[in-house]
Design a protein around this motif. Structure first.
Motif, PDB file in Angstrom:
ATOM      1  N   LYS A  17       0.879  -0.867   0.148  1.00 50.97           N
ATOM      2  CA  LYS A  17       0.077  -0.105   0.403  1.00 50.97           C
ATOM      3  C   LYS A  17       0.630   1.251   0.135  1.00 50.97           C
ATOM      4  N   LEU A  18       0.238   1.996  -0.479  1.00 45.41           N
ATOM      5  CA  LEU A  18       1.349   3.505  -0.551  1.00 45.41           C
ATOM      6  C   LEU A  18       1.140   4.112   0.872  1.00 45.41           C
ATOM      7  N   GLY A  19       2.747   4.707   0.746  1.00 53.32           N
ATOM      8  CA  GLY A  19       2.837   4.889   2.371  1.00 53.32           C
ATOM      9  C   GLY A  19       3.443   4.151   3.223  1.00 53.32           C
ATOM     10  N   THR A  20       3.763   3.048   3.319  1.00 46.02           N
ATOM     11  CA  THR A  20       4.016   1.697   4.187  1.00 46.02           C
ATOM     12  C   THR A  20       5.136   2.581   4.538  1.00 46.02           C
ATOM     13  N   VAL A  21       6.378   3.380   3.978  1.00 44.40           N
ATOM     14  CA  VAL A  21       7.836   3.246   4.301  1.00 44.40           C
ATOM     15  C   VAL A  21       7.167   4.809   5.467  1.00 44.40           C
ATOM     16  N   ASP A  22       6.912   5.353   4.790  1.00 46.61           N
ATOM     17  CA  ASP A  22       6.916   6.975   5.293  1.00 46.61           C
ATOM     18  C   ASP A  22       5.873   6.887   6.574  1.00 46.61           C
ATOM     19  N   VAL A  23       4.891   5.770   6.885  1.00 43.37           N
ATOM     20  CA  VAL A  23       4.487   6.208   8.323  1.00 43.37           C
ATOM     21  C   VAL A  23       5.093   5.187   9.067  1.00 43.37           C
ATOM     22  N   VAL A  24       6.346   4.977   8.774  1.00 41.81           N
ATOM     23  CA  VAL A  24       6.705   4.281   9.730  1.00 41.81           C
ATOM     24  C   VAL A  24       8.267   5.398  10.130  1.00 41.81           C
ATOM     25  N   THR A  25       9.039   4.953   9.131  1.00 35.64           N
ATOM     26  CA  THR A  25       9.833   6.261   9.684  1.00 35.64           C
ATOM     27  C   THR A  25       9.399   7.581   9.787  1.00 35.64           C
ATOM     28  N   ARG A  26       8.575   7.866   9.407  1.00 40.70           N
ATOM     29  CA  ARG A  26       7.773   9.335  10.119  1.00 40.70           C
ATOM     30  C   ARG A  26       7.469   9.613  11.756  1.00 40.70           C
ATOM     31  N   PHE A  27       6.703   8.351  11.571  1.00 38.49           N
ATOM     32  CA  PHE A  27       6.765   7.884  13.134  1.00 38.49           C
ATOM     33  C   PHE A  27       8.470   7.858  13.794  1.00 38.49           C
ATOM     34  N   MET A  28       8.968   7.248  13.322  1.00 34.09           N
ATOM     35  CA  MET A  28      10.858   6.914  13.952  1.00 34.09           C
ATOM     36  C   MET A  28      11.080   8.892  14.462  1.00 34.09           C
ATOM     37  N   ALA A  29      11.223   9.037  13.748  1.00 38.05           N
ATOM     38  CA  ALA A  29      11.633  10.610  13.362  1.00 38.05           C
ATOM     39  C   ALA A  29      10.918  11.218  14.136  1.00 38.05           C
ATOM     40  N   GLU A  30      10.126  11.897  13.927  1.00 37.72           N
ATOM     41  CA  GLU A  30       8.667  12.393  15.475  1.00 37.72           C
ATOM     42  C   GLU A  30       8.530  12.049  16.525  1.00 37.72           C
ATOM     43  N   SER A  31       9.025  10.471  16.647  1.00 40.78           N
ATOM     44  CA  SER A  31       9.097  10.183  18.264  1.00 40.78           C
ATOM     45  C   SER A  31      10.931  10.396  18.568  1.00 40.78           C
ATOM     46  N   GLY A  32      11.357  10.516  17.897  1.00 43.74           N
ATOM     47  CA  GLY A  32      12.611  10.647  18.451  1.00 43.74           C
ATOM     48  C   GLY A  32      13.671   9.675  18.544  1.00 43.74           C
ATOM     49  N   HIS A  33      13.475   8.620  17.958  1.00 43.43           N
ATOM     50  CA  HIS A  33      13.945   7.330  17.672  1.00 43.43           C
ATOM     51  C   HIS A  33      14.756   7.484  16.247  1.00 43.43           C
ATOM     52  N   TYR A  34      16.626   7.544  16.245  1.00 40.34           N
ATOM     53  CA  TYR A  34      16.770   7.263  15.265  1.00 40.34           C
ATOM     54  C   TYR A  34      17.658   5.846  14.363  1.00 40.34           C
ATOM     55  N   ILE A  35      17.493   6.104  13.186  1.00 38.62           N
ATOM     56  CA  ILE A  35      17.385   4.606  12.299  1.00 38.62           C
ATOM     57  C   ILE A  35      18.987   4.609  12.186  1.00 38.62           C
ATOM     58  N   ASN A  36      19.797   3.476  12.263  1.00 36.65           N
ATOM     59  CA  ASN A  36      20.889   3.224  11.468  1.00 36.65           C
ATOM     60  C   ASN A  36      20.667   2.158  10.474  1.00 36.65           C
ATOM     61  N   GLU A  37      20.061   1.550  10.591  1.00 41.03           N
ATOM     62  CA  GLU A  37      19.901   0.451   9.528  1.00 41.03           C
ATOM     63  C   GLU A  37      18.460   0.704   8.988  1.00 41.03           C
ATOM     64  N   ILE A  38      18.014   0.153   7.741  1.00 35.46           N
ATOM     65  CA  ILE A  38      17.171  -0.131   7.423  1.00 35.46           C
ATOM     66  C   ILE A  38      16.779  -1.014   5.911  1.00 35.46           C
TER      67      ILE A  38
END
Length: 287
Positions: A17-38
């Motif tokens: 579905k359109l937006g699957t990556v966005d919904v997860v990564t946006r939540f991570m960023a807005e919550s202050g969780h730093y992604i080091n591997e995806i």
């Protein structure tokens, strides 16, 4: 590539579905969780989406808060997701017969920290490898089996797996065919290793059969166990070129080297949450 020691692992799958990556990564960023591997993959055939993220959490992180605020974001995605904490250790039972190369390798990598697992027990249908288990301080259960006693022996194995709260079973050259009942109970929770000379050289002495035919490659396949003998969803494979100068014992030695590395990688990918089952196939984020 292994995640940083303090990383949490987020894994999820859902219909494409359109937006699957966005919904997860946006939540991570807005919550202050730093992604080091995806890693993510959209399967155009099955129309399923898969994602794995290793992240360093914000200072105020808790699983309850993550669930509370993430769940409303994905109500339209039908997403199945999981969080795995840092240094999570799967409880792994190893089943083995007489060949010790895969068992030796797993025990070495466990002891040296290359495999972040616990090995509470080893089960075998032969007594031969008990000294190796004792040297490592691991309980060894010798459960002989014949065709007539297979149901009782497999019932004993299942009881031990429950007793030790086992997460994953590794068949490290366990030279017995599991019953359909056993395969069903271990579906997605058991990894097997075998040579990749199948289906051309089945049965006894496959490397001798291969030598007689002048094979030019040997290899190994690690896969999840299912009712299709040696044909479960493949996790890892290894291969090496050989030539006429190698005799059967040489082929066996080369094949065993490939088997142990291939099995190690399969177990590592599984415990690091890098493997997703997609029907009869797997999605593997190996690096």
């Amino acid at each position: 590539m292994s995640s940083l020691p303090d990383s949490w692992i987020f894994t999820a799958s859902c219909p494409s579905k359109l937006g699957t990556v966005d919904v997860v990564t946006r939540f991570m960023a807005e919550s202050g969780h730093y992604i080091n591997e995806i890693h993510s993959f959209d399967d155009r055939v099955s129309k399923q989406f898969f994602i794995r993220i290793a992240f360093q959490p914000a200072p105020n992180f808790s699983t309850d808060n993550f669930q509370q605020y993430f769940t409303p974001r994905i109500t339209t995605f039908d997403m199945q997701w999981q969080l795995t904490p840092p240094q999570h250790r799967e409880r792994v039972a190893i089943l083995v017969s007489k060949f010790d190369h895969c068992l030796n390798d797993l025990l070495f990598r466990h002891r040296t920290g290359q495999l972040n697992i616990d090995i509470p027990l080893i089960i075998s249908n032969h007594p031969d490898l008990r000294p190796l288990a004792q040297w490592h301080g691991i309980p060894y259960y010798h459960l002989p089996v014949t065709n007539a006693t297979r149901p009782q022996q497999e019932s004993q194995i299942l009881d031990l797996l429950e007793q030790y709260s086992i997460d994953l079973v590794v068949l490290a050259r366990y030279m017995q065919v599991l019953s359909p009942v056993m395969c069903e109970k271990l579906d997605g929770k058991a990894i097997n290793i075998h040579h990749s000379l199948l289906p051309g050289f089945k049965g006894a002495r496959p490397y001798h059969q291969a030598w007689e035919k002048g094979v030019k490659m040997v290899g190994a396949t690690a896969h999840y166990v299912n009712n299709d003998l040696d044909e479960g969803p493949i996790i890892t494979q290894g291969i090496q070129s050989v030539d006429h100068a190698l005799y059967p014992d040489d082929l066996i030695s080369r094949g065993q080297d490939i088997e142990r590395v291939t099995l190690f990688n399969a177990v590592r990918y599984h415990v690091e949450k890098r493997v997703f089952l997609s029907g009869k196939r797997t999605v593997v984020f190996s690096h």
